[in-house]
Design an enzyme around this catalytic site. Sequence first.
Site, PDB file in Angstrom:
ATOM      1  N   HIS A  12       0.842  -1.192   0.000  1.00 32.92           N
ATOM      2  CA  HIS A  12       0.000   0.000   0.000  1.00 32.92           C
ATOM      3  C   HIS A  12       0.881   1.248   0.000  1.00 32.92           C
ATOM      4  O   HIS A  12       2.010   1.226   0.500  1.00 32.92           O
ATOM      5  CB  HIS A  12      -0.902   0.021   1.235  1.00 32.92           C
ATOM      6  CG  HIS A  12      -1.991  -0.993   1.198  1.00 32.92           C
ATOM      7  ND1 HIS A  12      -3.196  -0.801   1.823  1.00 32.92           N
ATOM      8  CD2 HIS A  12      -2.080  -2.209   0.607  1.00 32.92           C
ATOM      9  CE1 HIS A  12      -3.970  -1.848   1.631  1.00 32.92           C
ATOM     10  NE2 HIS A  12      -3.305  -2.729   0.901  1.00 32.92           N
ATOM     11  N   GLU A  21       0.834   3.958   1.745  1.00 33.48           N
ATOM     12  CA  GLU A  21       1.260   4.415   3.072  1.00 33.48           C
ATOM     13  C   GLU A  21       2.422   3.581   3.600  1.00 33.48           C
ATOM     14  O   GLU A  21       3.407   4.114   4.126  1.00 33.48           O
ATOM     15  CB  GLU A  21       0.105   4.329   4.081  1.00 33.48           C
ATOM     16  CG  GLU A  21      -1.104   5.141   3.710  1.00 33.48           C
ATOM     17  CD  GLU A  21      -2.165   4.327   2.954  1.00 33.48           C
ATOM     18  OE1 GLU A  21      -1.808   3.616   1.987  1.00 33.48           O
ATOM     19  OE2 GLU A  21      -3.341   4.427   3.310  1.00 33.48           O
ATOM     20  N   CYS A  39      -6.526   2.071   5.329  1.00 37.82           N
ATOM     21  CA  CYS A  39      -7.200   0.835   5.738  1.00 37.82           C
ATOM     22  C   CYS A  39      -6.692   0.444   7.136  1.00 37.82           C
ATOM     23  O   CYS A  39      -5.760   1.071   7.658  1.00 37.82           O
ATOM     24  CB  CYS A  39      -6.906  -0.272   4.722  1.00 37.82           C
ATOM     25  SG  CYS A  39      -5.192  -0.875   4.794  1.00 37.82           S
ATOM     26  N   CYS A  53      -2.829  -0.207   7.231  1.00 36.33           N
ATOM     27  CA  CYS A  53      -2.041   1.023   7.125  1.00 36.33           C
ATOM     28  C   CYS A  53      -2.187   1.883   8.374  1.00 36.33           C
ATOM     29  O   CYS A  53      -1.205   2.473   8.845  1.00 36.33           O
ATOM     30  CB  CYS A  53      -2.439   1.795   5.882  1.00 36.33           C
ATOM     31  SG  CYS A  53      -1.966   0.932   4.362  1.00 36.33           S
TER      32      CYS A  53
END
Length: 169
Positions: free
Chosen positions: A73, A75, A103, A106
Amino acid sequence: MVPEQEIRRWEDWMAEARIIAESALPMDVPVGALLLQHEANKHYKANKDRQSQWQCIAQGFNTRERDNNPCGHAEINALITASQKLGRWRLNDCSLIVTLEPCPMCMGAILQARIQVLVFGAFDPIAGACGSAYQLAPEPSQMKILGGVSEEACRDQLHAFFQLKRIGQ
């Protein structure tokens, strides 16, 4: 309600995060993240420009499909890069700008890194962990969270990607 001037303060950085998000295309969902460090912590001269008080030290975009990595991801990628660059995992003097509400995975990493300020664009009603689907955000005294910055532009970027995916299937 967040003051309009507070939102405008972050819009230029969010525009940069949307540009970074394009790097995920065509394989991955276009989500971009910037990790900023306050220049006072880097011993830079003060400047009156609102962006100049922050320096971008890392960026990330989604790489799940490209790398076959469920943790790829935006992040996470930005946090890893920043931690390696700074030589530490505590990023309590940093702010994270991301085009989509984090999410749960993260958000856990963001909390562990002790990020000072989290700014995100589009809300994620399916997996957002800052109140949309889940509430993993800490008390305001621990981390400042500002959602909905350039929300429409961030949402449009995501919608365009998914629209192309639907057409291609």
